[in-house]
Design a protein around this motif. Structure first.
Motif, short mmCIF file in Angstrom:
data_model
loop_
_atom_site.label_atom_id
_atom_site.label_comp_id
_atom_site.label_asym_id
_atom_site.label_seq_id
_atom_site.Cartn_x
_atom_site.Cartn_y
_atom_site.Cartn_z
N ILE A 99 -18.71 -21.12 -27.48
CA ILE A 99 -18.26 -22.24 -26.66
C ILE A 99 -18.38 -23.55 -27.44
O ILE A 99 -17.51 -24.42 -27.36
CB ILE A 99 -19.06 -22.31 -25.35
CG1 ILE A 99 -18.89 -21.01 -24.55
CG2 ILE A 99 -18.63 -23.50 -24.52
CD1 ILE A 99 -19.81 -20.90 -23.35
N ASP A 102 -24.57 -19.68 -26.67
CA ASP A 102 -23.63 -19.76 -25.55
C ASP A 102 -24.36 -19.98 -24.23
O ASP A 102 -23.88 -20.69 -23.35
CB ASP A 102 -22.76 -18.51 -25.46
CG ASP A 102 -21.55 -18.58 -26.38
OD1 ASP A 102 -21.34 -19.65 -27.01
OD2 ASP A 102 -20.81 -17.59 -26.47
N GLU A 103 -25.54 -19.39 -24.10
CA GLU A 103 -26.33 -19.55 -22.88
C GLU A 103 -26.79 -21.01 -22.74
O GLU A 103 -26.75 -21.60 -21.66
CB GLU A 103 -27.54 -18.62 -22.93
CG GLU A 103 -28.21 -18.38 -21.62
CD GLU A 103 -29.29 -17.31 -21.75
OE1 GLU A 103 -30.45 -17.62 -21.41
OE2 GLU A 103 -28.97 -16.19 -22.18
N THR A 143 -23.72 -23.20 -21.92
CA THR A 143 -23.32 -22.96 -20.53
C THR A 143 -24.26 -23.67 -19.57
O THR A 143 -23.81 -24.27 -18.59
CB THR A 143 -23.29 -21.45 -20.24
OG1 THR A 143 -22.35 -20.83 -21.12
CG2 THR A 143 -22.88 -21.17 -18.82
N LEU A 186 -23.39 -27.33 -19.60
CA LEU A 186 -22.13 -27.56 -18.90
C LEU A 186 -22.30 -27.43 -17.38
O LEU A 186 -21.72 -28.21 -16.62
CB LEU A 186 -21.06 -26.59 -19.39
CG LEU A 186 -20.55 -26.82 -20.82
CD1 LEU A 186 -19.66 -25.67 -21.26
CD2 LEU A 186 -19.81 -28.14 -20.93
N GLN A 187 -23.08 -26.45 -16.94
CA GLN A 187 -23.31 -26.28 -15.51
C GLN A 187 -24.03 -27.49 -14.93
O GLN A 187 -23.70 -27.95 -13.83
CB GLN A 187 -24.13 -25.01 -15.24
CG GLN A 187 -23.33 -23.75 -15.40
CD GLN A 187 -24.17 -22.50 -15.21
OE1 GLN A 187 -25.36 -22.49 -15.49
NE2 GLN A 187 -23.54 -21.44 -14.75
N GLU A 218 -15.16 -27.92 -16.68
CA GLU A 218 -14.97 -26.57 -16.16
C GLU A 218 -14.08 -25.71 -17.06
O GLU A 218 -14.13 -24.48 -16.97
CB GLU A 218 -14.41 -26.62 -14.75
CG GLU A 218 -15.46 -27.05 -13.74
CD GLU A 218 -14.94 -27.16 -12.32
OE1 GLU A 218 -13.71 -27.31 -12.13
OE2 GLU A 218 -15.77 -27.09 -11.39
N LEU A 264 -16.55 -23.62 -19.01
CA LEU A 264 -17.50 -22.77 -18.28
C LEU A 264 -16.91 -21.39 -18.09
O LEU A 264 -15.70 -21.24 -17.92
CB LEU A 264 -17.81 -23.38 -16.91
CG LEU A 264 -18.81 -24.51 -16.89
CD1 LEU A 264 -18.84 -25.17 -15.52
CD2 LEU A 264 -20.19 -24.00 -17.24
N PRO A 265 -17.75 -20.36 -18.10
CA PRO A 265 -17.25 -19.01 -17.80
C PRO A 265 -16.72 -18.95 -16.37
O PRO A 265 -17.12 -19.74 -15.52
CB PRO A 265 -18.47 -18.11 -17.95
CG PRO A 265 -19.59 -18.96 -18.40
CD PRO A 265 -19.17 -20.39 -18.38
N ALA A 325 -25.06 -17.41 -15.52
CA ALA A 325 -23.97 -18.16 -16.13
C ALA A 325 -22.69 -18.13 -15.31
O ALA A 325 -21.87 -19.03 -15.39
CB ALA A 325 -23.70 -17.63 -17.53
N GLU A 326 -22.51 -17.08 -14.53
CA GLU A 326 -21.23 -16.94 -13.82
C GLU A 326 -21.36 -17.06 -12.31
O GLU A 326 -20.47 -16.64 -11.58
CB GLU A 326 -20.55 -15.63 -14.20
CG GLU A 326 -21.29 -14.39 -13.75
CD GLU A 326 -21.87 -13.58 -14.87
OE1 GLU A 326 -22.48 -12.55 -14.56
OE2 GLU A 326 -21.74 -13.96 -16.03
#
Length: 149
Positions: free
Chosen positions: A2, A49-50, A53, A56-57, A90, A93-94, A134-135
């Motif tokens: 990402i 990536d975690e 994420t 971003l969240q 967004e 984001l996953p 994450a999702e």
């Protein structure tokens, strides 16, 4: 990764002379760098990536809260700016789980850990975050877990 997608999107936005998009992507990069600096002193080893994420969240959540406050305060032009930033955030984001998928994941976790009362909500939430953090929108998941007992 990402992080690489964000860097390439920043370069593309700069080449396209899209100032708003460039500014938002630079904000994202700055927040990620801040988080990297925080983690230098800790012993935690979080996959890249975690980490991205999670940043971003958090940024998306802040934007959603700001939108709500601006709309309540009658400042629609500021809310529009936040919506534009949220849309860019967004993109990276996953894909979030649907409500049905979230309910299925909650049922599966409740069955696997033997949760049968509201007292087990903390264990269910911890397992949900570990498996699907994450999702999944954890605030919505919390309400669904509470209603499932």
């Amino acid at each position: 990764m990402i992080r690489d997608d964000i860097k390439s999107a920043t370069v593309a936005a700069m080449k396209a002379k899209d100032k708003e998009r460039t500014a938002t992507l630079r904000q994202i990069s700055a927040k990620i760098k801040d988080r990297d600096i925080e983690l230098r002193t800790s012993n935690k080893d979080i996959p890249d990536d975690e980490l991205v994420t999670a940043v971003l969240q958090k940024m998306a959540k802040q934007r959603r809260e700001s939108i709500t406050m601006y709309v309540d305060g009658g400042r629609e032009e500021l809310a529009d700016n936040e919506r534009a930033e949220l849309a860019i955030i967004e993109e990276f984001l996953p894909q979030m789980m649907s409500e049905e998928e979230t309910r299925a994941a909650i049922a599966e976790i409740k069955a696997s850990i033997g949760a049968d009362s509201i007292k087990d909500m903390g264990r269910v939430m911890a397992e949900l975050k570990a498996r699907h953090g994450a999702e999944m929108d954890m605030s919505k998941a919390s309400a669904l877990v509470k209603n499932s007992f």
